[in-house]
Design a protein around this motif. Structure first.
Motif, PDB file in Angstrom:
ATOM      1  N   ASP A   1       1.428   8.598  -2.688  1.00  0.00           N
ATOM      2  CA  ASP A   1       1.210  10.043  -2.535  1.00  0.00           C
ATOM      3  C   ASP A   1       1.230  10.450  -1.065  1.00  0.00           C
ATOM      4  OD1 ASP A   1       1.032  10.413  -5.279  1.00  0.00           O
ATOM      5  OD2 ASP A   1      -1.135  10.076  -5.291  1.00  0.00           O
ATOM      6  N   GLY A   2       2.155   9.853  -0.316  1.00  0.00           N
ATOM      7  CA  GLY A   2       2.361  10.213   1.080  1.00  0.00           C
ATOM      8  C   GLY A   2       1.556   9.426   2.084  1.00  0.00           C
ATOM      9  N   GLN A   3       0.523   8.695   1.649  1.00  0.00           N
ATOM     10  CA  GLN A   3      -0.288   7.912   2.580  1.00  0.00           C
ATOM     11  C   GLN A   3       0.322   6.531   2.756  1.00  0.00           C
ATOM     12  OE1 GLN A   3      -4.323   7.141   1.359  1.00  0.00           O
ATOM     13  NE2 GLN A   3      -4.856   6.064   3.237  1.00  0.00           N
ATOM     14  N   ASP A   4       0.510   6.118   4.002  1.00  0.00           N
ATOM     15  CA  ASP A   4       1.115   4.815   4.291  1.00  0.00           C
ATOM     16  C   ASP A   4       0.042   3.731   4.246  1.00  0.00           C
ATOM     17  OD1 ASP A   4       2.590   2.672   5.071  1.00  0.00           O
ATOM     18  OD2 ASP A   4       3.225   3.491   7.003  1.00  0.00           O
ATOM     19  N   LEU A   5      -0.001   2.996   3.151  1.00  0.00           N
ATOM     20  CA  LEU A   5      -1.009   1.950   2.983  1.00  0.00           C
ATOM     21  C   LEU A   5      -0.750   0.766   3.908  1.00  0.00           C
ATOM     22  CD1 LEU A   5      -1.438   1.856  -0.898  1.00  0.00           C
ATOM     23  CD2 LEU A   5      -2.390   3.440   0.770  1.00  0.00           C
ATOM     24  N   ALA A   6       0.513   0.548   4.266  1.00  0.00           N
ATOM     25  CA  ALA A   6       0.849  -0.595   5.104  1.00  0.00           C
ATOM     26  C   ALA A   6       0.223  -0.486   6.490  1.00  0.00           C
ATOM     27  CB  ALA A   6       2.365  -0.745   5.224  1.00  0.00           C
ATOM     28  N   HIS A   7      -0.085   0.732   6.925  1.00  0.00           N
ATOM     29  CA  HIS A   7      -0.644   0.921   8.252  1.00  0.00           C
ATOM     30  C   HIS A   7      -2.004   1.619   8.218  1.00  0.00           C
ATOM     31  CE1 HIS A   7       3.756   0.534   8.904  1.00  0.00           C
ATOM     32  NE2 HIS A   7       3.365  -0.189   9.930  1.00  0.00           N
ATOM     33  N   ALA A   8      -2.620   1.676   7.043  1.00  0.00           N
ATOM     34  CA  ALA A   8      -3.921   2.320   6.919  1.00  0.00           C
ATOM     35  C   ALA A   8      -5.004   1.461   7.551  1.00  0.00           C
ATOM     36  CB  ALA A   8      -4.248   2.562   5.446  1.00  0.00           C
TER      37      ALA A   8
END
Length: 276
Positions: free
Chosen positions: A62-69
């Motif tokens: 949903d638009g949030q970048d989990l790889a860089h969270a």
């Protein structure tokens, strides 16, 4: 929606596990991930929720970048991602109810969870899910007293306790007999339709995958070599994914699944419309 963009994973040994995988999974869609052992299927699933750290690329939920969270952002995002494991990942000495309630740990403060004090609404949700997965009355049984199919049902219910938006499912039928495997696949798809969940199912049984899952993604040596309808998985596609082999016995069975796939897809869409 989940979007994966140019995802790479290279282990410290230097061996590449994923090489530029890109795909998107719209809301409500369930897809099957197939490929030989070592193709990167489990690594891909674990990179999505960062149980494995990707080397490069983006994982957008949903638009949030989990790889860089960051830590807090990842913790919040993981609430939205339920995971069902191949080996169930239950705490053997705990009861079925206790295992289910562990699915709410991301929403519960430390001390109440330490003393296993959960809100009544969570307990009622657990009872409801146990009934839904066919385990009503088994809440006080220890996990180590359950059959493989029952354990997988507990794992499914525990994942749904999170009230996720997305499911990652790693080899849900690997340790099950053929009848139980079909029951588990049918249950997963029905629950996904009821809860409007998107999901990726890593599955090694090609015939089972194409029977139940309208969309198939094939990995080989960390690269995506097929993404399309289950009805188009033929001798060439299987060779591209797994290598040269006489696939006639499987393709004959796949050909017999074509009408079933179409009917299952129609049923999924009808279920989604009814729930909506």
């Amino acid at each position: 929606m989940l979007e994966i963009k140019e995802l790479h994973k290279r282990y410290p040994t230097g061996d590449p596990a994923l090489r530029g995988v890109s795909l998107s999974v719209p809301a409500g869609q369930v897809l099957g991930l197939i490929g030989p052992s070592g193709a990167g299927k489990s690594t891909l699933i674990r990179c999505i929720n960062r149980l494995v750290e990707p080397t490069q690329g983006q994982v957008l939920l949903d638009g949030q970048d989990l790889a860089h969270a960051g830590r807090q952002g990842l913790r919040m995002a993981r609430r939205q991602i339920g995971m069902i494991f191949q080996e169930y990942a239950l705490v053997e000495r705990l009861t079925v109810m206790e295992n289910l309630l562990s699915g709410r740990l991301g929403y519960t403060r430390f001390w109440p969870s330490w003393f296993r004090r959960f809100p009544s609404k969570d307990i009622q949700l657990a009872y409801s899910l146990l009934e839904r997965v066919g385990l009503a009355g088994m809440e006080n049984k220890r996990a180590d007293a359950l059959s493989g199919g029952q354990r997988q049902r507990v794992g499914i219910a525990r994942a749904l306790m999170q009230r996720p938006a997305f499911l990652l499912i790693d080899e849900p039928t690997a340790s099950l007999d053929p009848k139980t495997s079909r029951q588990i696949m049918r249950l997963i798809l029905t629950l996904c339709a009821e809860h409007k969940l998107a999901a990726i199912i890593n599955i090694h049984d090609v015939v089972l995958a194409t029977e139940f899952l309208p969309r198939i993604v094939g990995l080989r040596q960390g690269m995506m070599v097929y993404d399309g309808p289950a009805t188009q998985v033929d001798h060439k596609v299987l060779t591209d994914i797994y290598g040269d082999e006489d696939w006639s016995s499987i393709t004959d069975r796949l050909a017999g699944n074509t009408s079933t796939i179409a009917n299952d897809f129609d049923d999924q869409m009808a279920s989604l419309a009814a729930v909506g």
